[in-house]
Design an enzyme around this catalytic site. Structure first.
Site, short mmCIF file in Angstrom:
data_model
loop_
_atom_site.label_atom_id
_atom_site.label_comp_id
_atom_site.label_asym_id
_atom_site.label_seq_id
_atom_site.Cartn_x
_atom_site.Cartn_y
_atom_site.Cartn_z
N THR A 83 -2.20 -27.15 -10.06
CA THR A 83 -1.79 -25.70 -10.37
C THR A 83 -1.75 -25.15 -12.03
OG1 THR A 83 0.55 -25.78 -10.17
CG2 THR A 83 -0.77 -25.26 -8.30
N THR A 84 -2.05 -26.19 -12.90
CA THR A 84 -2.24 -26.11 -14.22
C THR A 84 -3.29 -26.76 -14.77
OG1 THR A 84 -0.71 -28.05 -14.45
CG2 THR A 84 0.64 -25.88 -14.55
N HIS B 110 5.90 -25.52 -20.50
CA HIS B 110 5.37 -25.01 -19.40
C HIS B 110 6.56 -24.85 -18.21
CE1 HIS B 110 1.63 -24.56 -21.41
NE2 HIS B 110 1.71 -25.82 -21.67
N GLU C 186 4.67 -20.42 -6.44
CA GLU C 186 3.05 -20.42 -6.42
C GLU C 186 2.63 -20.09 -5.26
OE1 GLU C 186 1.93 -22.39 -10.39
OE2 GLU C 186 2.21 -24.13 -8.91
N HIS D 105 8.80 -24.12 -10.89
CA HIS D 105 8.28 -22.83 -11.01
C HIS D 105 9.13 -21.92 -10.70
CE1 HIS D 105 4.18 -24.78 -11.99
NE2 HIS D 105 4.48 -25.57 -11.03
N HIS E 73 7.78 -28.65 -7.02
CA HIS E 73 6.48 -29.66 -6.79
C HIS E 73 6.93 -31.06 -7.06
CE1 HIS E 73 3.36 -26.07 -7.46
NE2 HIS E 73 4.19 -26.11 -6.26
N HIS F 74 8.67 -31.23 -10.79
CA HIS F 74 8.73 -29.96 -11.68
C HIS F 74 9.03 -28.56 -10.78
CE1 HIS F 74 4.54 -30.06 -10.94
NE2 HIS F 74 4.74 -28.82 -11.02
#
Length: 394
Positions: A224-225, A90, A129, A117, A142, A115
């Site tokens: 958010t996941t 992911h 995000e 995005h 993040h 991590h």
């Protein structure tokens, strides 16, 4: 009887563990099977009322003067132990040592991981995000922490309302390379496929953050996941971090969400969740939009360019006005010269002055003129008197 009672008591625990393990086995995606629109069917918290990310409408934020700058603890003291870089299918994750932490919050939080995005790969400025006033950034970083003052570990804390603290850093692109992000991007080729991991040299994590840690937005939200636990205190920095376009392109095109042995290789892209409803939540700001504040380097550059353009425009206007005044002055002088070198009678023939009237004659001159005929009359009379005498003489 005791054995039966014990068995009955263990049944709920068994089903809870089975449900938890089944949730862990569910493979969720962003746009494929079990995509974002279906997360809440398999992970109930994803349908909650305090979900993340959100769109920050700056005019609707509430200024909170009690919000102090967040303080990274030990971010720059990374030691000699390497970091672990991991592709979980992911995103790219770096596990952080727990002795790194975060201050400036009601409790002490210990670091867990960071991590990223990102978006579709050069097809538009989307990928973050969180959004601000409806505008997305190119990517988002993040940094996740758990409440180590109240809970023993991440697994326990993530299910608690006050269990997590997450830093959100919006990433935009420019011309200059960001050396700090190369500490991650240069090693992505080692984890190109899902479930691959590699050791990389440790680096200063604080160098990934914006320079201004005092201006941010704060709200209560979620992961958010999936499983989307609503346990995160979010700190979204107002200042963006810049990387080069080449760095962003590498991030967007080098990783796969599929495993190395899978025949169908799928690029890992668009791994961002869409913004969620606020549902009457309040987003607090650590700074007041009306108060004087320090400008970021980008804002300073924009102000300087604006002032320079304004000065140039003003100079052009002044120069035009001066030239116009000089032109009309020269035109006036030429008109005067032409008028002075040309007879006024030729130009203004209808405006000739009337002839001056004769001056009155003096009284003595009049008397002389009156005496003249009188004298002439007396002389004639004398001649008439003498003529008869002259005629009688022989």
């Amino acid at each position: 009887m005791d054995s039966l009672g014990l068995f009955i008591l263990l049944i709920p625990t068994f089903f809870q563990q089975t449900a938890a393990s089944s949730l862990e086995e569910i493979t969720w995606t962003y746009k494929g099977l079990v995509g974002q629109s279906e997360w809440s069917e398999y992970f109930p918290d994803c349908g909650g009322t305090s979900q993340s990310p959100v769109d920050v409408i700056t005019t609707q934020t509430k200024y909170d003067p009690s919000l102090i700058p967040v303080t990274p603890l030990g971010y720059s003291q990374y030691g000699n132990q390497p970091f672990t870089l991991f592709n979980n299918g992911h995103t790219a994750v770096i596990k952080l040592p727990e002795w790194m932490g975060l201050g400036g919050l009601p409790w002490l939080f210990s670091a867990v991981q960071l991590h990223l995005h990102w978006g579709p790969g050069g097809l538009g400025h989307v990928g973050s995000e969180h959004t601000i006033n409806g505008l997305s950034a190119d990517a988002e970083l993040h940094v996740v922490h758990y409440n180590s003052e109240l809970y023993p570990n991440m697994s326990t804390a993530m299910a608690q309302r006050d269990g997590l603290a997450v830093l959100g850093i919006l990433i935009v692109t420019g011309e200059e390379t960001n050396p700090a992000f190369n500490s991650i991007l240069n090693y992505l080729s080692r984890i190109r496929h899902a479930d691959q991991r590699a050791f990389i040299p440790a680096f200063d994590v604080q160098s990934l953050l914006p320079s201004d840690l005092g201006r941010y937005y704060r709200y209560n939200g979620s992961l958010t996941t999936p499983p989307c636990h609503q346990s995160a205190i979010w700190t979204l920095f107002h200042e963006r971090v810049q990387i080069s376009k080449a760095q962003l392109l590498k991030l967007e095109t080098i990783l796969y969400s599929s495993k190395a042995e899978e025949p169908d290789q799928m690029l890992l892209q668009d791994n961002y969740r869409v913004t969620q409803p606020l549902n009457h939540r309040v987003i607090f700001a650590s700074f007041s939009a009306e108060s004087g504040r320090e400008l970021s380097s980008g804002e300073v550059t924009a102000v300087v360019i604006g002032v320079m353009c304004g000065c140039v425009g003003l100079a052009v206007i002044i120069r035009f006005i001066v030239k116009t005044i000089r032109f009309f002055k020269l035109l006036h002088l030429e008109t005067v010269v032409v008028n002075s070198s040309t007879s006024s009678w030729d130009i203004l023939h209808n405006n000739r002055p009337a002839p001056m009237p004769r001056a009155k004659e003096p009284e003595k001159a009049k008397e002389k003129k009156q005496d003249l005929p009188l004298n002439l009359t007396s002389e004639d009379e004398r001649k008439e008197e003498l003529s008869p005498s002259l005629q009688t003489e022989p």
